[in-house]
Write a protein that holds these residues in place. Structure first.
Motif, PDB file in Angstrom:
ATOM      1  N   ARG A  76      32.432  31.344  42.505  1.00 50.02           N
ATOM      2  CA  ARG A  76      32.917  30.307  41.577  1.00 50.02           C
ATOM      3  C   ARG A  76      34.391  30.489  41.271  1.00 50.02           C
ATOM      4  O   ARG A  76      35.183  29.537  41.354  1.00 50.02           O
ATOM      5  CB  ARG A  76      32.104  30.370  40.278  1.00 50.02           C
ATOM      6  CG  ARG A  76      32.527  29.379  39.209  1.00 50.02           C
ATOM      7  CD  ARG A  76      32.065  29.830  37.833  1.00 50.02           C
ATOM      8  NE  ARG A  76      32.830  30.983  37.354  1.00 50.02           N
ATOM      9  CZ  ARG A  76      32.626  31.594  36.190  1.00 50.02           C
ATOM     10  NH1 ARG A  76      31.655  31.185  35.384  1.00 50.02           N
ATOM     11  NH2 ARG A  76      33.382  32.622  35.818  1.00 50.02           N
ATOM     12  N   ASP A  77      34.772  31.692  40.910  1.00 49.18           N
ATOM     13  CA  ASP A  77      36.156  31.953  40.511  1.00 49.18           C
ATOM     14  C   ASP A  77      37.130  31.727  41.668  1.00 49.18           C
ATOM     15  O   ASP A  77      38.234  31.216  41.477  1.00 49.18           O
ATOM     16  CB  ASP A  77      36.284  33.379  39.974  1.00 49.18           C
ATOM     17  CG  ASP A  77      35.534  33.574  38.659  1.00 49.18           C
ATOM     18  OD1 ASP A  77      35.185  32.559  38.024  1.00 49.18           O
ATOM     19  OD2 ASP A  77      35.299  34.732  38.283  1.00 49.18           O
ATOM     20  N   GLN A  78      36.714  32.118  42.881  1.00 49.62           N
ATOM     21  CA  GLN A  78      37.585  31.921  44.037  1.00 49.62           C
ATOM     22  C   GLN A  78      37.729  30.441  44.366  1.00 49.62           C
ATOM     23  O   GLN A  78      38.827  29.973  44.708  1.00 49.62           O
ATOM     24  CB  GLN A  78      37.025  32.676  45.246  1.00 49.62           C
ATOM     25  CG  GLN A  78      37.947  32.658  46.461  1.00 49.62           C
ATOM     26  CD  GLN A  78      39.296  33.296  46.193  1.00 49.62           C
ATOM     27  OE1 GLN A  78      39.356  34.430  45.689  1.00 49.62           O
ATOM     28  NE2 GLN A  78      40.379  32.594  46.498  1.00 49.62           N
ATOM     29  N   ILE A  80      37.510  27.866  42.266  1.00 52.12           N
ATOM     30  CA  ILE A  80      38.359  27.266  41.243  1.00 52.12           C
ATOM     31  C   ILE A  80      39.831  27.549  41.548  1.00 52.12           C
ATOM     32  O   ILE A  80      40.697  26.666  41.445  1.00 52.12           O
ATOM     33  CB  ILE A  80      37.983  27.820  39.847  1.00 52.12           C
ATOM     34  CG1 ILE A  80      36.631  27.264  39.403  1.00 52.12           C
ATOM     35  CG2 ILE A  80      39.063  27.476  38.818  1.00 52.12           C
ATOM     36  CD1 ILE A  80      36.605  25.780  39.154  1.00 52.12           C
ATOM     37  N   LYS A  81      40.102  28.780  41.958  1.00 51.73           N
ATOM     38  CA  LYS A  81      41.474  29.160  42.296  1.00 51.73           C
ATOM     39  C   LYS A  81      41.973  28.380  43.504  1.00 51.73           C
ATOM     40  O   LYS A  81      43.101  27.860  43.512  1.00 51.73           O
ATOM     41  CB  LYS A  81      41.534  30.663  42.574  1.00 51.73           C
ATOM     42  CG  LYS A  81      42.924  31.182  42.922  1.00 51.73           C
ATOM     43  CD  LYS A  81      42.891  32.691  43.172  1.00 51.73           C
ATOM     44  CE  LYS A  81      44.276  33.208  43.559  1.00 51.73           C
ATOM     45  NZ  LYS A  81      44.255  34.684  43.822  1.00 51.73           N
ATOM     46  N   ASP A  82      41.123  28.258  44.532  1.00 46.60           N
ATOM     47  CA  ASP A  82      41.523  27.567  45.758  1.00 46.60           C
ATOM     48  C   ASP A  82      41.779  26.079  45.513  1.00 46.60           C
ATOM     49  O   ASP A  82      42.700  25.497  46.107  1.00 46.60           O
ATOM     50  CB  ASP A  82      40.446  27.729  46.836  1.00 46.60           C
ATOM     51  CG  ASP A  82      40.325  29.162  47.348  1.00 46.60           C
ATOM     52  OD1 ASP A  82      41.262  29.954  47.108  1.00 46.60           O
ATOM     53  OD2 ASP A  82      39.295  29.487  47.967  1.00 46.60           O
ATOM     54  N   GLY A  84      42.482  24.686  42.534  1.00 45.80           N
ATOM     55  CA  GLY A  84      43.418  24.447  41.443  1.00 45.80           C
ATOM     56  C   GLY A  84      42.841  23.591  40.338  1.00 45.80           C
ATOM     57  O   GLY A  84      43.531  22.751  39.753  1.00 45.80           O
ATOM     58  N   GLU A  86      40.383  23.001  36.664  1.00 44.37           N
ATOM     59  CA  GLU A  86      40.048  23.593  35.369  1.00 44.37           C
ATOM     60  C   GLU A  86      38.563  23.927  35.356  1.00 44.37           C
ATOM     61  O   GLU A  86      37.731  23.154  35.829  1.00 44.37           O
ATOM     62  CB  GLU A  86      40.375  22.623  34.245  1.00 44.37           C
ATOM     63  CG  GLU A  86      40.059  23.161  32.850  1.00 44.37           C
ATOM     64  CD  GLU A  86      40.281  22.142  31.755  1.00 44.37           C
ATOM     65  OE1 GLU A  86      40.145  22.512  30.567  1.00 44.37           O
ATOM     66  OE2 GLU A  86      40.569  20.966  32.073  1.00 44.37           O
TER      67      GLU A  86
END
Length: 301
Positions: A76-78, A80-82, A84, A86
């Protein structure tokens, strides 16, 4: 036959992207309910394609039970980062700490039902008027009653008899103050469609879906993964099995199946031969004949 099926996937994709664009056109503050499972990942991928070259115009919302697979949270965190985007997080642990819900006790305790209160609180606090989910009609008989635009009253409750007609692709998103909608863009997809689409699009998914060795215990006719949250009975024995998961939920209730499917191609072949629904390994659905519908009526996904 293969060409026909690829055309069929194109039709499903177009329908789903139409639903997503209608959500953006009719609602003021929609979100994608993101669990880290394959269905919510596919919905996110479809949203990415629907609004390309712009990024997805609404945030993702995750209801964190605190009993997640670590692999799911990392994925999930990766993502969201990829992308961009919220990420809005509703915490079941916070709901417990503030007395909004009471934690279940016992060997088969789960936080699954507790998510409902946390979800409704998050929807209210973020003023969400449409929550987009990855529910599919083939998953479970209660979900087969859902429309693309599924109305929820001002208590967040679902009444299957009080849904708007959806004729000729006309979707009615009108609601009164305090009410909201759930939208299900992949409602007409099957598990087989999902896997063929993931294979075609080469969509990244958590490693949990691929066969791997893991410590498990046999419970509720399924291999339940052993974790810090597992309460073992004296007669239960921990074993190491090569398993994979067909669906992802809380680590305490999500059962795996013995499998050698360690690639997307092998998963597609395995699912094609399956006779049991993917939610057959979810112990929370086995509590009663109406377990899912009861949860959905109170505001569940």
């Amino acid at each position: 036959m293969r060409k026909y099926y690829l055309n069929y996937l194109n039709e499903l994709e177009s329908e789903a992207m139409y639903i997503l664009r209608e959500v953006w056109a009719q609602f003021q503050n929609p979100v994608i309910l993101f669990s880290g499972g394959k269905d919510s990942i596919v919905v996110t991928h479809l949203a990415r394609k629907a609004f390309y070259p712009s990024k997805i115009p609404f945030p993702l919302m995750h209801i964190d039970t605190g009993h997640n697979f670590p692999e799911t949270i990392a994925f999930r965190d990766q993502l969201i980062k990829d992308l961009g985007l919220e990420l809005l997080v509703g915490s079941v642990q916070s709901s417990i700490d503030t007395g909004r819900v009471a934690e279940e006790r016992g060997k088969n305790a789960t936080r699954n039902a507790l998510q409902t209160t946390t979800l409704l609180d998050a929807i209210e606090s973020h003023k969400v008027d449409c929550a987009i989910g990855g529910g599919r009609r083939d998953e479970e008989k209660a979900r087969a009653k859902e429309r693309f635009f599924s109305h929820r009253d001002d208590f967040g409750q679902w009444d299957p008899k009080n849904q708007r007609a959806e004729l000729w692709n006309l979707l009615n998103g009108k609601y009164f103050e305090g009410e909201h909608f759930r939208a299900f863009p992949i409602s007409n997809w099957t598990e087989m469609d999902i896997w063929n689409y993931i294979l075609r699009e080469q969509i990244s998914i958590p490693s949990l879906y691929f066969a791997h060795e893991r410590e498990v215990v046999w419970r509720s006719d399924s291999w339940i993964p052993v974790s810090e949250h597992t309460k073992l009975e004296p007669e239960e024995r921990v074993e190491i099995k090569k398993i994979r998961f067909r669906t992802l939920g809380d680590i305490t209730i999500t059962g795996g199946i013995e499998s050698d499917a360690d690639s997307l191609e092998k998963i597609v072949a395995e699912v094609a031969a399956m006779k049991q629904t993917e939610r057959g390994n979810r112990s929370d659905d086995k509590r009663s004949e109406t377990a899912m519908e009861d949860r959905k009526r109170s505001g569940y996904f």
